[in-house]
Design a protein around this motif. Structure first.
Motif, PDB file in Angstrom:
ATOM      1  N   SER A  92       0.405  -7.805   3.103  1.00 34.33           N
ATOM      2  CA  SER A  92      -0.054  -8.526   1.918  1.00 34.33           C
ATOM      3  C   SER A  92       1.176  -8.660   1.040  1.00 34.33           C
ATOM      4  N   PHE A  93       1.482  -9.838   0.603  1.00 35.35           N
ATOM      5  CA  PHE A  93       2.841 -10.136   0.166  1.00 35.35           C
ATOM      6  C   PHE A  93       3.285  -9.360  -1.078  1.00 35.35           C
ATOM      7  N   ASN A  94       2.298  -8.865  -1.871  1.00 34.33           N
ATOM      8  CA  ASN A  94       2.629  -8.048  -3.043  1.00 34.33           C
ATOM      9  C   ASN A  94       3.508  -8.765  -4.055  1.00 34.33           C
ATOM     10  N   LEU A 143       1.833 -21.405  -3.624  1.00 35.18           N
ATOM     11  CA  LEU A 143       2.538 -21.445  -2.341  1.00 35.18           C
ATOM     12  C   LEU A 143       1.583 -21.162  -1.187  1.00 35.18           C
ATOM     13  N   SER A 144       1.906 -21.689  -0.023  1.00 35.25           N
ATOM     14  CA  SER A 144       1.133 -21.356   1.181  1.00 35.25           C
ATOM     15  C   SER A 144       1.408 -19.902   1.564  1.00 35.25           C
ATOM     16  N   GLY A 145       0.566 -19.368   2.452  1.00 37.18           N
ATOM     17  CA  GLY A 145       0.756 -17.992   2.904  1.00 37.18           C
ATOM     18  C   GLY A 145       2.125 -17.773   3.523  1.00 37.18           C
ATOM     19  N   ARG A 150       7.691 -15.683   3.004  1.00 35.63           N
ATOM     20  CA  ARG A 150       9.141 -15.895   2.951  1.00 35.63           C
ATOM     21  C   ARG A 150       9.696 -15.491   1.584  1.00 35.63           C
ATOM     22  N   ALA A 151       8.899 -15.712   0.521  1.00 39.22           N
ATOM     23  CA  ALA A 151       9.316 -15.243  -0.815  1.00 39.22           C
ATOM     24  C   ALA A 151       9.419 -13.717  -0.827  1.00 39.22           C
ATOM     25  N   ALA A 152       8.459 -13.061  -0.165  1.00 34.14           N
ATOM     26  CA  ALA A 152       8.494 -11.591  -0.106  1.00 34.14           C
ATOM     27  C   ALA A 152       9.725 -11.117   0.671  1.00 34.14           C
ATOM     28  N   ILE A 153      10.116 -11.876   1.689  1.00 31.38           N
ATOM     29  CA  ILE A 153      11.339 -11.514   2.425  1.00 31.38           C
ATOM     30  C   ILE A 153      12.564 -11.733   1.544  1.00 31.38           C
ATOM     31  N   ALA A 154      12.571 -12.840   0.786  1.00 34.03           N
ATOM     32  CA  ALA A 154      13.692 -13.075  -0.137  1.00 34.03           C
ATOM     33  C   ALA A 154      13.823 -11.926  -1.128  1.00 34.03           C
ATOM     34  N   ALA A 166       9.427  -3.671   7.595  1.00 35.41           N
ATOM     35  CA  ALA A 166       8.418  -4.725   7.522  1.00 35.41           C
ATOM     36  C   ALA A 166       7.138  -4.248   8.206  1.00 35.41           C
ATOM     37  N   ASP A 167       6.041  -4.173   7.447  1.00 29.27           N
ATOM     38  CA  ASP A 167       4.753  -3.725   7.997  1.00 29.27           C
ATOM     39  C   ASP A 167       3.881  -4.943   8.275  1.00 29.27           C
ATOM     40  N   GLU A 168       3.770  -5.314   9.521  1.00 29.38           N
ATOM     41  CA  GLU A 168       3.018  -6.496   9.957  1.00 29.38           C
ATOM     42  C   GLU A 168       3.371  -7.732   9.129  1.00 29.38           C
ATOM     43  N   PRO A 169       4.650  -8.122   9.124  1.00 26.00           N
ATOM     44  CA  PRO A 169       5.074  -9.241   8.274  1.00 26.00           C
ATOM     45  C   PRO A 169       4.479 -10.571   8.720  1.00 26.00           C
TER      46      PRO A 169
END
Ligand SMILES: Nc1ncnc2c1ncn2[C@@H]1O[C@H](COP(=O)(O)OP(=O)(O)OP(=O)(O)O)[C@@H](O)[C@H]1O
Ligand SMILES: [Mg+2]
Length: 227
Positions: A92-94, A143-145, A150-154, A166-169
Motif C-alpha cells: 500500500s503506497f503510504n 494518480l493511477s495505482g 512509482r511515486a512511492a519508489i521515487a 520492497a514488500d510486495e511492490p
C-alpha cells in the motif's frame, strides 16, 4: 558482506498465545544483490523485511550491516541509520493524501541537512527516474495505482539509499504496471543498489538474482537465478 543475520528470532507474545514469526534465520546478503523472498501467507516475510528495515527488532539474534551491529543501537541511532541507508516500498503506497507527489518525496529528505535547492533537484531527478515528472504537482488521489507505486519508489530512492526494501511492490498492480515497477527495480539494481523484495509472483521472483523461499518462519531454500 552488506548484511549478516545470525540466529534471528522474532516471537510475538500475548496473554494466551505465543507466535514464532521467525524461528532461527541465518542470512547473508552481499552488496549489489537483488533478492526475492517468497513463501505462503503468514510465513514471516514481512516480519523479516521489517527487521531488515529496523522498524521491528528481533527477540534475539544478531543483525550486522557492514561493520555495524544494529541490535545494539538505540532508537535515535537507528533513525539516523534508516535515513542514511534505507529506502522502503510498501504494497500500500503510504503516500500522504494532503501533499503533492513532489512534497511527499521531498519529505524523505527533510531531516537531512541539505539546502532546499538540492532537495528540489533530487526530487526532480527521482520523479524523472520513475517516469512521473508530469504528475509531480498532482495529489496521490489524482494518480493511477501504478503511478502511485512509482511515486512511492521515487520517495524510497530520493535519499540514494544503499539498500531498498520492497514488500510486495507489485501486489496491487496489474500486469503492465507491475512490469514497469520491476523494470525500475532492475535498473536501480544495475546502478548499484542492493534490493530485497517480497513477492508472491514467481515471474517477478525470477527477475531477481537470488530467490529465498520461506516456510514457518524459516528460510528453506536459497537459489541463485541464472540471469
Ligand atoms: N503484531 C503481531 N502480533 C502477533 N502476531 C503477529 C504480528 N505480526 C505478525 N504476526 C504473526 O507472525 C507471522 C508472520 O507474519 P508476517 O506478516 O511476517 O507474514 P507474511 O509472510 O508477510 O504474510 P503475507 O504474505 O500474508 O503478507 C504470522 O503468523 C502472523 O500472524
Ligand atoms: Mg506480508
Amino acid at each position: 558482506m552488506l548484511i549478516e543475520l545470525s540466529h534471528i528470532q522474532r516471537l510475538y507474545r500475548s496473554d494466551e498465545v505465543e507466535t514464532t514469526a521467525l524461528q532461527d534465520i541465518d542470512l547473508q546478503i552481499e552488496t549489489g544483490e537483488f533478492v526475492a523472498i517468497m513463501g505462503p501467507s503468514g510465513c514471516g516475510k514481512s516480519t523479516l523485511l521489517n527487521i531488515l528495515g529496523t522498524i521491528d527488532r528481533p527477540t534475539s539474534g544478531s543483525y550486522r550491516f557492514g561493520t555495524q551491529e544494529l541490535t545494539a543501537m538505540n532508537e535515535a541511532e537507528l533513525a539516523k541509520f534508516r535515513r542514511e541507508h534505507l529506502g522502503y516500498v510498501f504494497q500500500s503506497f503510504n503516500l500522504i493524501d494532503e501533499l503533492t507527489i513532489e512534497e511527499n518525496i521531498e519529505l524523505a529528505l527533510i531531516y537531512r541537512e541539505m539546502p532546499k535547492s538540492e532537495r528540489r533537484a533530487r526530487v526532480a531527478h527521482a520523479v524523472d527516474h520513475v517516469g512521473i515528472a508530469h504528475r509531480a504537482r498532482h495529489y496521490p488521489s489524482q494518480l493511477s495505482g501504478g503511478q502511485q507505486q512509482r511515486a512511492a519508489i521515487a520517495r524510497a530512492i530520493v535519499g540514494q539509499p544503499s539498500l531498498i526494501l520492497a514488500d510486495e511492490p507489485t501486489g496491487n498492480l496489474d500486469t503492465d504496471n507491475g512490469a514497469q515497477v520491476m523494470d525500475i527495480l532492475q535498473r536501480l539494481n544495475d546502478e548499484g543498489a542492493t534490493i530485497i523484495m517480497v513477492t508472491h509472483s514467481p515471474s517477478h521472483a525470477d527477475l531477481a538474482r537470488r530467490r529465498i523461499d520461506m516456510l514457518d518462519g524459516q528460510v528453506v531454500v536459497s537459489v541463485r537465478n541464472a540471469i
